[in-house]
Design an enzyme around this catalytic site. Structure first.
Site, mmCIF file in Angstrom:
data_model
loop_
_atom_site.group_PDB
_atom_site.id
_atom_site.type_symbol
_atom_site.label_atom_id
_atom_site.label_comp_id
_atom_site.label_asym_id
_atom_site.label_seq_id
_atom_site.Cartn_x
_atom_site.Cartn_y
_atom_site.Cartn_z
ATOM 1 N N TYR A 135 0.819 -1.216 0.000
ATOM 2 C CA TYR A 135 0.000 0.000 0.000
ATOM 3 C C TYR A 135 0.856 1.270 0.000
ATOM 4 O O TYR A 135 0.323 2.362 0.026
ATOM 5 C CB TYR A 135 -0.907 0.025 1.226
ATOM 6 N N LYS A 182 4.299 -14.536 5.508
ATOM 7 C CA LYS A 182 4.620 -15.488 4.443
ATOM 8 C C LYS A 182 6.143 -15.493 4.305
ATOM 9 O O LYS A 182 6.722 -15.280 3.225
ATOM 10 C CB LYS A 182 3.917 -15.038 3.141
ATOM 11 N N ASP A 215 -1.693 -18.301 4.313
ATOM 12 C CA ASP A 215 -2.658 -19.218 3.695
ATOM 13 C C ASP A 215 -3.228 -20.182 4.735
ATOM 14 O O ASP A 215 -4.436 -20.445 4.774
ATOM 15 C CB ASP A 215 -2.055 -19.965 2.495
ATOM 16 N N ASP A 239 -5.930 -6.738 5.199
ATOM 17 C CA ASP A 239 -7.090 -6.314 4.405
ATOM 18 C C ASP A 239 -7.923 -7.526 4.001
ATOM 19 O O ASP A 239 -9.143 -7.577 4.189
ATOM 20 C CB ASP A 239 -6.575 -5.587 3.151
#
Ligand code: ATP
Length: 346
Positions: A135, A182, A215, A239
């Protein structure tokens, strides 16, 4: 004792910025103002607008008086703001967070009683880093046909968001903070978050630290969300997981949010401007009302906040007056009338 009535200094009204926003924003903002009024809390709203509503006339989606007002009042309640697509305008939500350095986005994902059984029992909080990651707006066309977006992660931002999450957990009596990352793939950027998280966790021995890959977290949220307790994560993962969380408790119409900085705080619902139902009088104002409850706690109006919390719980447990997103037939006004009546009794 003279027997005179005890002197009580006049209660000062809170000065709070109100940004009604676009689409369903003015409808849910109006409903929220009514529910707050029903508690008797004194608020002088300073109304300013941003977004598509002012873009045409002002040539900007974020006129300077909006930032000035929030800086002056230090607290704002904000309706959803859409970003005109393809007209070169930057997202107002992102600009506001960057301009006011609202680094922590706090989203409690909590079930309400009386909704479908599959929405029952969830109680987690997502603390999302709000100022960097993908972002940050660092995008470029390397050459025709090749675009690049830069994922910016800094030690400073990771430290303050992890600190915030642990302090929040301590303050709210939570047990665990789970970092979502991640780092198996993005070893440097997400690896930095993980490294900082581990360091910060050592300073908060009463809170159990936990780690999960994004995930796996998505699956965990569906199967057994409460084990995550307080999630701390980067901007983009936060988000996406917030919308997943909204789906777990009944949809975007009920999930509140707060954007917290060192100098100011902006309270807003997780949902967008929902242009498909704007102006029809059917939007669910619960998400913004619950955001306003967070705001009342923030400004120390615990009694008024508790009244609304109680009224919401009682209303959903016992009344069928709901908006269409929750399977009902009530208009925004009918739902708001019923909630105001519940607040008056709370
Ligand atoms: P934006 O472009 O501003 O993000 P959007 O329509 O893409 O708007 P959302 O506004 O977040 O995204 O909502 C997606 C859908 O969820 C909407 O089309 C609407 O039907 C529903 N929705 C969102 N918020 C509400 C609400 N408060 N009450 C009822 N339905 C809602």
């Amino acid at each position: 004792m003279c027997g005179c009535a005890e002197y009580r200094p006049p209660r000062m009204a809170h000065q709070i910025t109100l940004i009604p926003g676009d689409g369903i924003g003015p409808e849910v903002a109006n409903a929220t103002k009514r529910v707050l009024e029903a508690t008797g809390v004194q608020i002088d709203w300073e109304e300013v607008n941003a977004g598509a509503a002012v873009a045409e006339a002002r040539g900007t989606t974020l006129p300077p008086e909006v930032i000035e007002s929030v800086k002056r009042n230090k607290v704002a309640l904000k309706g959803p703001i859409g970003t005109p697509i393809g007209k070169g305008f930057k997202s107002v939500n992102v600009s506001l967070r960057q301009a006011l350095d609202l680094y922590a986005n706090v989203r409690p994902i909590k079930s309400l009683p009386g909704l479908e059984p599959r929405f029952e029992g969830t109680d987690i909080v997502i603390v999302r880093e709000n100022t960097e990651d993908l972002y940050a707006g660092l995008e470029l066309m390397i050459m025709p046909g090749i675009a690049q977006s830069i994922k910016l992660i800094t030690e400073t931002a990771c430290t303050r968001i992890c600190e915030y999450a642990f302090l929040y957990a301590e303050r709210m009596g939570r047990k665990r903070v789970t970092v979502v990352h991640k780092a198996n793939i993005m070893k440097l950027s997400d690896g930095l978050l993980l490294e900082v998280f581990r360091k910060v966790a050592q300073k908060h021995p009463k809170i159990e630290p936990a780690e999960i890959i994004v995930d796996a977290c998505a699956m965990q949220m569906v199967r057994s969300a409460n084990r995550l307790d307080v999630i701390v994560t980067e901007n983009l993962y936060g988000d996406i997981l917030s919308d997943l969380g909204a789906g777990l408790v009944g949809g975007l119409g009920i999930v509140p949010g707060a954007n917290i900085g060192t100098e100011a705080a902006v309270f807003e619902a997780v949902h967008g401007s929902a242009p498909d139902i704007a102006g029809k009088g059917v939007a669910n104002p619960t998400a913004l009302i619950q955001s306003a409850v967070m705001m009342l706690h923030h400004v120390g109006e615990t009694l008024a906040a508790t009244k609304i919390e109680k009224a919401i719980l009682e209303h959903f447990a016992s009344s069928a007056v709901r908006t269409a997103d929750l399977g009902g037939t009530a208009t925004t006004d009918q739902f708001t009338d019923a909630l105001c009546a519940a607040v008056a009794k709370a």
